[in-house]
Design a protein around this motif. Sequence first.
Motif, PDB file in Angstrom:
ATOM      1  N   PHE B  40      29.923  14.312 -45.715  1.00 34.44           N
ATOM      2  CA  PHE B  40      29.535  13.439 -46.782  1.00 34.44           C
ATOM      3  C   PHE B  40      30.920  12.610 -47.302  1.00 34.44           C
ATOM      4  CE2 PHE B  40      29.864  12.803 -51.440  1.00 34.44           C
ATOM      5  CZ  PHE B  40      28.445  11.933 -51.734  1.00 34.44           C
ATOM      6  N   TRP B  41      30.578  11.437 -47.742  1.00 40.06           N
ATOM      7  CA  TRP B  41      31.945  10.600 -48.056  1.00 40.06           C
ATOM      8  C   TRP B  41      31.281  10.010 -49.691  1.00 40.06           C
ATOM      9  CZ3 TRP B  41      36.540  10.382 -45.987  1.00 40.06           C
ATOM     10  CH2 TRP B  41      36.403  10.896 -44.605  1.00 40.06           C
ATOM     11  N   TYR B  42      32.103  10.038 -50.667  1.00 42.07           N
ATOM     12  CA  TYR B  42      31.727   9.266 -51.710  1.00 42.07           C
ATOM     13  C   TYR B  42      32.085   7.746 -51.611  1.00 42.07           C
ATOM     14  CZ  TYR B  42      31.991  13.642 -54.469  1.00 42.07           C
ATOM     15  OH  TYR B  42      31.956  14.903 -55.082  1.00 42.07           O
ATOM     16  N   ASP B  43      30.958   6.969 -51.932  1.00 42.44           N
ATOM     17  CA  ASP B  43      31.237   5.620 -51.897  1.00 42.44           C
ATOM     18  C   ASP B  43      30.623   4.940 -53.208  1.00 42.44           C
ATOM     19  OD1 ASP B  43      30.907   2.736 -51.261  1.00 42.44           O
ATOM     20  OD2 ASP B  43      29.999   3.075 -49.378  1.00 42.44           O
ATOM     21  N   PHE B  61      40.690  10.066 -47.578  1.00 37.54           N
ATOM     22  CA  PHE B  61      40.127   8.682 -47.642  1.00 37.54           C
ATOM     23  C   PHE B  61      39.621   8.570 -46.307  1.00 37.54           C
ATOM     24  CE2 PHE B  61      43.090   8.138 -51.115  1.00 37.54           C
ATOM     25  CZ  PHE B  61      42.095   7.535 -52.012  1.00 37.54           C
ATOM     26  N   GLU B  62      38.373   7.998 -45.926  1.00 41.77           N
ATOM     27  CA  GLU B  62      38.060   7.677 -44.652  1.00 41.77           C
ATOM     28  C   GLU B  62      38.981   6.770 -43.880  1.00 41.77           C
ATOM     29  OE1 GLU B  62      33.699   6.752 -42.826  1.00 41.77           O
ATOM     30  OE2 GLU B  62      34.342   5.247 -44.341  1.00 41.77           O
ATOM     31  N   ASP B  63      39.858   5.845 -44.681  1.00 37.47           N
ATOM     32  CA  ASP B  63      40.886   4.817 -43.798  1.00 37.47           C
ATOM     33  C   ASP B  63      42.216   5.677 -43.855  1.00 37.47           C
ATOM     34  OD1 ASP B  63      41.835   4.962 -46.313  1.00 37.47           O
ATOM     35  OD2 ASP B  63      41.165   2.951 -46.927  1.00 37.47           O
ATOM     36  N   GLU B  64      42.047   6.875 -44.112  1.00 33.56           N
ATOM     37  CA  GLU B  64      43.613   7.605 -43.807  1.00 33.56           C
ATOM     38  C   GLU B  64      43.400   8.708 -42.968  1.00 33.56           C
ATOM     39  OE1 GLU B  64      45.934   6.250 -47.902  1.00 33.56           O
ATOM     40  OE2 GLU B  64      45.420   8.551 -47.516  1.00 33.56           O
ATOM     41  N   THR B  65      44.350   9.033 -41.956  1.00 31.03           N
ATOM     42  CA  THR B  65      44.187  10.177 -41.103  1.00 31.03           C
ATOM     43  C   THR B  65      44.310  11.611 -41.774  1.00 31.03           C
ATOM     44  OG1 THR B  65      45.172   8.792 -39.411  1.00 31.03           O
ATOM     45  CG2 THR B  65      45.034  11.240 -38.864  1.00 31.03           C
ATOM     46  N   ASP B  66      45.471  11.706 -42.500  1.00 26.13           N
ATOM     47  CA  ASP B  66      45.576  12.791 -43.198  1.00 26.13           C
ATOM     48  C   ASP B  66      45.027  12.971 -44.698  1.00 26.13           C
ATOM     49  OD1 ASP B  66      47.086  13.797 -41.025  1.00 26.13           O
ATOM     50  OD2 ASP B  66      48.849  12.832 -41.701  1.00 26.13           O
ATOM     51  N   HIS B  81      34.165   1.729 -53.808  1.00 26.96           N
ATOM     52  CA  HIS B  81      33.554   1.534 -52.326  1.00 26.96           C
ATOM     53  C   HIS B  81      34.766   1.844 -51.385  1.00 26.96           C
ATOM     54  CE1 HIS B  81      29.724   0.156 -53.366  1.00 26.96           C
ATOM     55  NE2 HIS B  81      30.319  -0.996 -54.053  1.00 26.96           N
ATOM     56  N   ARG B  82      35.744   2.433 -51.760  1.00 30.25           N
ATOM     57  CA  ARG B  82      36.841   3.264 -50.830  1.00 30.25           C
ATOM     58  C   ARG B  82      36.178   4.667 -50.597  1.00 30.25           C
ATOM     59  NH1 ARG B  82      43.310   4.061 -51.094  1.00 30.25           N
ATOM     60  NH2 ARG B  82      43.636   4.451 -48.748  1.00 30.25           N
ATOM     61  N   ARG B  83      35.842   4.729 -49.544  1.00 26.54           N
ATOM     62  CA  ARG B  83      35.304   6.169 -49.188  1.00 26.54           C
ATOM     63  C   ARG B  83      36.091   7.247 -49.202  1.00 26.54           C
ATOM     64  NH1 ARG B  83      30.114   5.576 -46.120  1.00 26.54           N
ATOM     65  NH2 ARG B  83      30.817   6.684 -44.725  1.00 26.54           N
ATOM     66  N   HIS B  84      35.869   8.462 -49.662  1.00 24.05           N
ATOM     67  CA  HIS B  84      36.587   9.467 -49.890  1.00 24.05           C
ATOM     68  C   HIS B  84      35.926  10.720 -50.009  1.00 24.05           C
ATOM     69  CE1 HIS B  84      35.541   8.335 -53.942  1.00 24.05           C
ATOM     70  NE2 HIS B  84      35.948   9.626 -54.349  1.00 24.05           N
ATOM     71  N   ARG B  85      36.638  12.020 -49.928  1.00 25.22           N
ATOM     72  CA  ARG B  85      35.946  13.063 -49.946  1.00 25.22           C
ATOM     73  C   ARG B  85      37.016  14.117 -50.234  1.00 25.22           C
ATOM     74  NH1 ARG B  85      32.902  15.660 -46.288  1.00 25.22           N
ATOM     75  NH2 ARG B  85      34.324  17.621 -46.435  1.00 25.22           N
TER      76      ARG B  85
END
Lengths: 103, 103
Positions: B40-43, B61-66, B81-85
């Motif tokens: 699941f990602w918050y958007d 963040f979906e756009d970061e590795t760690d 809209h920056r996807r994160h969990r």
Amino acid sequence: MNFLWLPHRAAAERVDELLSRSGLRIERIVSWGQVSPAGFWYDQAEGEWVLVLAGAARLRFEDETDARSLGPGDWLDIAPHRRHRVDWTDPAVPTVWLAVYYR
Amino acid sequence: MNFLWLPHRAAAERVDELLSRSGLRIERIVSWGQVSPAGFWYDQAEGEWVLVLAGAARLRFEDETDARSLGPGDWLDIAPHRRHRVDWTDPAVPTVWLAVYYR
């Protein structure tokens, strides 16, 4: 800046802006005994939600007789143009505020 | 409700809304080991400024590795809209978040 990092005691309050967006500003304020100048009332166009996380303060609204005592975890919302002042902050320890100004 | 008052441990996160205004919402969230569901990602359409005041968490963040490790006093701003969990919160102690959602 970590929110819990504390500056050295200083003559003036320390204000750090943490976020600035259209219609929104978040600040951390550290008081060391500072109060509003005698006779001064804040009269802000913005609403302000404020949370005390450490220390102690007394905040007074012009439309109330008694000041409100604030300690760690206390928060309140100040409507736009509701005149208020800080009557007292603890001179012995830092008082840490989180303030959210909004339109 | 005092901000520092803590609920008993529960199966779900506890969310308390502290302020709701046009384009602005302030919540206190207490986690006891809860994480975002797998995959699941918050958007979110709103921006979110979030401050951890106690406990420990890892936010990814979906756009970061760690994942980013967050502890007391750490804060960050999450753009709309920056996807994160939330990958992890400490199961041993309450993690206390202050979240400011804004448009």
